[in-house]
Design an enzyme around this catalytic site. Sequence first.
Site, mmCIF file in Angstrom:
data_model
loop_
_atom_site.group_PDB
_atom_site.id
_atom_site.type_symbol
_atom_site.label_atom_id
_atom_site.label_comp_id
_atom_site.label_asym_id
_atom_site.label_seq_id
_atom_site.Cartn_x
_atom_site.Cartn_y
_atom_site.Cartn_z
ATOM 1 N N LYS A 46 4.630 -1.166 2.912
ATOM 2 C CA LYS A 46 5.464 -0.851 1.865
ATOM 3 C C LYS A 46 6.765 -0.602 2.496
ATOM 4 C CE LYS A 46 6.995 0.100 -2.480
ATOM 5 N NZ LYS A 46 6.995 -0.701 -3.572
ATOM 6 N N THR A 56 2.804 -3.492 -8.271
ATOM 7 C CA THR A 56 1.806 -2.669 -7.225
ATOM 8 C C THR A 56 0.408 -3.293 -7.629
ATOM 9 O OG1 THR A 56 3.342 -0.949 -6.927
ATOM 10 C CG2 THR A 56 1.030 -0.427 -6.421
ATOM 11 N N THR A 109 10.358 4.722 -2.699
ATOM 12 C CA THR A 109 11.419 5.558 -3.424
ATOM 13 C C THR A 109 10.825 6.399 -4.580
ATOM 14 O OG1 THR A 109 12.195 4.090 -5.190
ATOM 15 C CG2 THR A 109 13.481 4.116 -2.866
ATOM 16 N N GLU A 127 4.986 -5.466 -0.060
ATOM 17 C CA GLU A 127 5.315 -5.095 -1.183
ATOM 18 C C GLU A 127 6.718 -4.589 -1.198
ATOM 19 O OE1 GLU A 127 4.620 -2.322 -5.037
ATOM 20 O OE2 GLU A 127 3.037 -2.521 -3.340
ATOM 21 N N GLY A 128 7.774 -5.174 -2.018
ATOM 22 C CA GLY A 128 8.869 -4.844 -1.869
ATOM 23 C C GLY A 128 9.161 -3.971 -2.814
#
Length: 238
Positions: A37, A16, A41, A109-110
């Site tokens: 995103k 991040t 989670t 962003e994974g």
Amino acid sequence: MPVLVITGTGTEVGKTVTTAAVAAAALAAGRSVAVLKPAQTGVRPDERGDADEVARLAGPVTTAELARYPEPLAPGTAARRAGMAPVHPHEVAEAAAKLATEHDLVLVEGAGGLLVRFDAAGGTLADAAELLGAPVLVVAPAGLGTLNSTELTARELRARGLELAGVVIGSWPESPDLASRCNVADLSEVADAPLLGAIPSGAGNLPPTDFRTAAPTWLAPPLDGVWDAKAFGAREAP
């Protein structure tokens, strides 16, 4: 590259903060930026997510989040346990493509690593990158163990015919150990891709104005920065 997919070799590798640095450098270069995103989670509905953190550090970026799940698990698992709809790769690709029509750069962003599952069918960030035809930036840790996970990620990308844009060290320690210093040279070799930056440890704790000023010095020219991999490697060589 209108869309850049950012993945890590695992969790807690500085993904991040690296995304924020890439966004800040692009903004400083005069480009409009969106951050997507796909699945957040481990965050409640009223809490700030990763995309929000990127905006706090980088500045005026468009943020988008497709799904949010309360437990800090892989997106597919978190969705199942919460009884919520999962995110599918085609939804990620469609959202990124739409943002790309309105911005110079879209950063996707994974969550965790490249093959973390989004849904019960086994859809991953890699599948979304394939649908987009987008290059992938890999964020790796500095220390012992990083070479194996970085090479495995690079091999998977190439097996899928995806472009590996390069590797960024997500958290470079103030006092690097021998393994970290050796890895400066070895990471690009095992990935067969350029080392495109090193984010200082604790960079995410900087005041946003300082972060934005410094970000281009942590990233190489392909990421709108001025960081010199050869000079960095020579300085840190054991």
